[in-house]
Design an enzyme around this catalytic site. Structure first.
Site, PDB file in Angstrom:
ATOM      1  N   ALA A  61       0.831  -1.201   0.000  1.00 52.99           N
ATOM      2  CA  ALA A  61       0.000   0.000   0.000  1.00 52.99           C
ATOM      3  C   ALA A  61       0.868   1.255   0.000  1.00 52.99           C
ATOM      4  O   ALA A  61       1.944   1.286   0.601  1.00 52.99           O
ATOM      5  CB  ALA A  61      -0.930  -0.005   1.210  1.00 52.99           C
ATOM      6  N   GLY A  82       0.694  -5.261   0.669  1.00 48.72           N
ATOM      7  CA  GLY A  82      -0.349  -5.501  -0.312  1.00 48.72           C
ATOM      8  C   GLY A  82       0.144  -6.228  -1.545  1.00 48.72           C
ATOM      9  O   GLY A  82      -0.609  -6.964  -2.190  1.00 48.72           O
ATOM     10  N   GLU A 119       0.015  -9.708  -0.638  1.00 50.32           N
ATOM     11  CA  GLU A 119      -1.380 -10.146  -0.559  1.00 50.32           C
ATOM     12  C   GLU A 119      -1.967 -10.423  -1.942  1.00 50.32           C
ATOM     13  O   GLU A 119      -2.835 -11.292  -2.091  1.00 50.32           O
ATOM     14  CB  GLU A 119      -2.190  -9.104   0.212  1.00 50.32           C
ATOM     15  CG  GLU A 119      -1.910  -9.192   1.714  1.00 50.32           C
ATOM     16  CD  GLU A 119      -2.458  -8.018   2.507  1.00 50.32           C
ATOM     17  OE1 GLU A 119      -3.256  -8.248   3.428  1.00 50.32           O
ATOM     18  OE2 GLU A 119      -2.078  -6.865   2.191  1.00 50.32           O
ATOM     19  N   GLU A 162       3.379  -5.030   7.721  1.00 46.67           N
ATOM     20  CA  GLU A 162       2.341  -4.168   8.301  1.00 46.67           C
ATOM     21  C   GLU A 162       2.515  -3.981   9.804  1.00 46.67           C
ATOM     22  O   GLU A 162       2.196  -2.920  10.344  1.00 46.67           O
ATOM     23  CB  GLU A 162       0.947  -4.748   8.006  1.00 46.67           C
ATOM     24  CG  GLU A 162       0.549  -4.736   6.544  1.00 46.67           C
ATOM     25  CD  GLU A 162       0.928  -6.010   5.810  1.00 46.67           C
ATOM     26  OE1 GLU A 162       0.434  -6.224   4.703  1.00 46.67           O
ATOM     27  OE2 GLU A 162       1.745  -6.800   6.357  1.00 46.67           O
TER      28      GLU A 162
END
Length: 274
Positions: free
Chosen positions: A63, A112, A115, A135
């Site tokens: 992100a 991300g 992910e 994170e």
């Protein structure tokens, strides 16, 4: 444009192009990925999708932190709407896509980016690629589905080690634990992804979609419910051209001895012993 789509025959390659930002996923980039996936889904000429990053340093660093910080500063409701719901929408779309999505990991895949790898049904990594769940260093758990998918794919203890430490792992380790399918030299990455796509798209689109649906929907269900999903996926293919063509091709093949017996059936027929 931060996402470029290139179609070659039946294959679309989506490239995240924020190379100077290590292909970080800001909101316009996530929205652009979703839009390109919608286009690929609606186009019957597209049989498979490869997702990669621009350059050689990063697939995606995750992100976009400045965007994320602004959303968090706006309070929980805004953060959930802009970060979590958008991230979940992207990874769920990739996970449930009716055509095979192959991630070509051309560098680091953090947060991300990792992910996306977890959500994709297939992934190939360059030898220099690394994977991490950082994170926790920002004070929160993975928000794009990683706290749920990663343990399901690689096991709770391995996933928790990545999630709780934030430490990166190399491509070889990612392959060993099943996070990626294969590791190849960087110069061969895109060709390897295309070759994998070709091995899949030689089969009927209806069969490919049914297999993806059966596995994706059934993998986290109790076995009896999963078997029901499998049965429904099987039934959905029975009146397709893929089944008619596949059975005809098999039944019309001559036996090795020169007769008309279908390949793979015993010469003495069913119900008899040698």
């Amino acid at each position: 444009m931060t996402v470029h789509a290139d179609q070659d025959d039946h294959l679309v390659t989506l490239t995240i192009d924020r190379e100077r930002k290590l292909n970080a996923l800001d909101y316009p980039t996530i929205d652009a990925l979703l839009a390109e996936l919608d286009r690929a889904d609606a186009d019957d000429s597209v049989r498979a999708v490869v997702v990669t990053g621009a350059g050689h340093r990063a697939f995606s660093a995750g992100a976009d932190i400045p965007s994320l910080a602004r959303s968090i500063a706006g309070g929980p409701e805004r953060a959930l709407r802009e970060i979590v719901r958008r991230g979940h929408a992207l990874t769920r779309r990739i996970e449930e896509f009716p055509k095979p999505v192959i991630v070509a990991v051309n560098g680091l895949a953090y947060g991300g980016g990792c992910e996306i790898v977890e959500a994709a049904p297939l992934a190939i990594a360059a030898e220099h690629a690394t994977f991490a769940k950082p994170e926790i260093t920002l004070g929160f758990p993975p928000p794009f589905g990683g706290s749920q998918r990663l343990p399901r794919h690689i096991g709770r203890k391995r996933a928790l080690e990545m999630i709780l430490t934030g430490d990166p792992i190399p491509a070889a380790a990612a392959a060993e634990i099943g996070l990626v399918n294969a590791v190849v030299p960087a110069g061969e990455l895109v060709d390897a992804a295309r070759a994998l796509a070709a091995r899949i798209t030689r089969h009927a689109p209806s069969a490919v979609a049914a297999c993806l649906r059966a596995v994706t929907r059934g993998v986290n269900l109790p076995i009896d419910e999963g078997l029901a999903v499998e049965a429904a996926s099987f039934a959905a293919t029975l009146h397709t051209d893929g089944v008619r063509t596949g059975l005809r091709r098999f039944l019309d093949r001559p036996a090795a001895s020169g007769g008309s017996r279908p390949v793979g059936l015993p010469a003495h027929g069913p119900g008899h012993t040698a």
